[in-house]
Design a protein around this motif. Structure first.
Motif, mmCIF file in Angstrom:
data_model
loop_
_atom_site.group_PDB
_atom_site.id
_atom_site.type_symbol
_atom_site.label_atom_id
_atom_site.label_comp_id
_atom_site.label_asym_id
_atom_site.label_seq_id
_atom_site.Cartn_x
_atom_site.Cartn_y
_atom_site.Cartn_z
ATOM 1 N N ARG A 68 0.827 -1.199 0.000
ATOM 2 C CA ARG A 68 0.000 0.000 0.000
ATOM 3 C C ARG A 68 0.865 1.256 0.000
ATOM 4 O O ARG A 68 0.597 2.220 -0.709
ATOM 5 C CB ARG A 68 -0.895 -0.013 1.258
ATOM 6 N N GLY A 113 -12.473 -9.827 -13.233
ATOM 7 C CA GLY A 113 -11.494 -8.746 -13.240
ATOM 8 C C GLY A 113 -10.534 -8.772 -12.064
ATOM 9 O O GLY A 113 -9.630 -7.953 -11.967
ATOM 10 N N ILE A 115 -7.944 -11.059 -9.569
ATOM 11 C CA ILE A 115 -7.195 -12.326 -9.499
ATOM 12 C C ILE A 115 -6.708 -12.642 -8.077
ATOM 13 O O ILE A 115 -5.966 -13.584 -7.862
ATOM 14 C CB ILE A 115 -5.986 -12.319 -10.460
ATOM 15 N N HIS A 116 -7.107 -11.843 -7.100
ATOM 16 C CA HIS A 116 -6.707 -12.129 -5.712
ATOM 17 C C HIS A 116 -7.447 -13.369 -5.215
ATOM 18 O O HIS A 116 -8.672 -13.417 -5.303
ATOM 19 C CB HIS A 116 -7.052 -10.939 -4.810
ATOM 20 N N ASP A 117 -6.704 -14.338 -4.706
ATOM 21 C CA ASP A 117 -7.414 -15.541 -4.255
ATOM 22 C C ASP A 117 -6.987 -16.065 -2.884
ATOM 23 O O ASP A 117 -7.499 -17.076 -2.425
ATOM 24 C CB ASP A 117 -7.313 -16.658 -5.304
ATOM 25 N N SER A 161 -15.779 -13.003 -3.498
ATOM 26 C CA SER A 161 -14.628 -12.281 -2.961
ATOM 27 C C SER A 161 -14.176 -11.216 -3.954
ATOM 28 O O SER A 161 -14.187 -11.455 -5.171
ATOM 29 C CB SER A 161 -13.481 -13.280 -2.720
ATOM 30 N N THR A 165 -11.300 -2.086 -5.338
ATOM 31 C CA THR A 165 -12.465 -1.191 -5.331
ATOM 32 C C THR A 165 -13.110 -1.166 -6.727
ATOM 33 O O THR A 165 -14.296 -0.906 -6.840
ATOM 34 C CB THR A 165 -12.060 0.243 -4.932
ATOM 35 N N ALA A 213 -12.203 -14.988 7.696
ATOM 36 C CA ALA A 213 -12.647 -16.367 7.480
ATOM 37 C C ALA A 213 -13.377 -16.915 8.705
ATOM 38 O O ALA A 213 -14.336 -17.693 8.565
ATOM 39 C CB ALA A 213 -11.447 -17.238 7.126
#
Ligand code: B12
Length: 234
Positions: A68, A113, A115-117, A161, A165, A213
């Motif tokens: 960040r 759009g 790809i964070h998994d 998920s 933004t 989680a």
């Protein structure tokens, strides 16, 4: 890697030092060291959930902050994510209860759009650990991919998920389409991801936003017991 780091023998560190070293190793994307650290903590009788949250998620928080702040960049974060996945792969079978009766079924996927998994995978693992059957659709899911999976799998819960933004509004597209097709109320829709919040979850018509989680598992169980009560009453 410096010579000094080469000389560190993970198993000789006490728990606190080891976790601190794992934070460094995750930061440096050292998958083998992370795997070794996870195994050492497990040998020391740490609960798998504590290894996951204290050593791995804790380390990833530091990576996230520096990403960040522009200190780390995508290639480094990818290496860190890869190292984290190595550790998660060891923990996965331990977090999954064997022979537990199925509490319910969940279809989960990251939206189009995006790809964070890692967070999604963690939710999936914890849900499986709590006795849910989990169908993981992976990343970059279109409305069609979600709807096809709902039709094919008839889960109790749909989990979406999003970590960006720019991709989180797509959750509303999926929910709106479910409303249009008259199937919205057939499922409990749970949403999550770092940029979301409770307000957003409400605004898009999800049943609940889950911060992490553990909350996802609690919330899913709560909705399953409501469903059972309704079925018993009806
Ligand atoms: C790792 C990472 C990556 C990796 C992803 C690897 C992978 N396989 O996932 C890589 C390097 C590929 C990446 C790429 C990008 N990233 Co990135 N990434 C991250 C980072 C550092 C960590 C995310 C993570 O894994 N966290 C750990 C997990 C455990 O936490 P989590 O995902 O939040 O999940 C928990 C909860 O949110 C919840 N949850 C999550 N999902 C779900 C689902 C359900 C159903 C439920 C109930 C709960 C739930 O439970 C989880 C477990 O407790 C974040 C920083 C951050 N603070 O989040 C940035 C971050 C998300 N990325 C960001 C950006 C900008 C990008 C890129 C656009 C960078 C670029 N310029 O290319 C690309 C986007 C690519 C794309 N199209 O998706 C920004 C997003 C900013 C924004 N406002 O949108 C962040 C916030 C960093 C930042 N501050 O700048 N990234």
């Amino acid at each position: 890697m410096s010579d000094e780091e080469d000389d560190i023998i993970l198993s000789e560190l006490d728990d606190e030092e080891l976790v601190a070293q794992m934070f460094d190793d995750l930061y440096d994307g050292l998958k083998e060291e992370i795997e070794e650290g996870v195994n050492i903590l497990l040998e020391r009788k740490w609960e798998p959930y504590d290894v996951l949250t204290k050593a791995l998620v804790g380390g990833m928080t530091i990576v996230g902050n520096d990403f960040r702040d522009g200190i780390l960049f995508v290639p480094e974060v990818l290496l860190a994510a890869n190292a984290m996945k190595g550790g998660m792969a060891i923990l996965k079978p331990l977090l999954i209860e064997t022979g537990a009766p199925r509490v319910g079924k969940m279809v989960i996927g990251t939206v189009k759009g995006d790809i964070h998994d890692i967070g999604k995978n963690l939710v999936g693992m914890m849900m499986e650990g709590a006795g849910f059957e989990v169908i993981d659709l992976g990343i970059n899911n279109s409305v069609e991919a979600y709807l096809d999976a709902l039709a094919a799998e008839t889960p109790d819960i749909l989990g979406m998920s999003a970590l960006l933004t720019t991709t989180m509004p797509y959750m509303k597209v999926v929910i709106d389409t479910m409303v249009e097709k008259g199937i919205r109320d057939d499922y409990t829709v749970l949403v999550g991801g770092a940029p979301l919040n409770e307000e957003f979850g409400k605004a898009i018509g999800a049943d609940a936003y889950c911060r992490d989680a553990a909350v996802a598992v609690e919330t899913a169980k709560e909705f399953m017991s409501r469903k059972h009560n309704q079925m018993a009453a009806g």
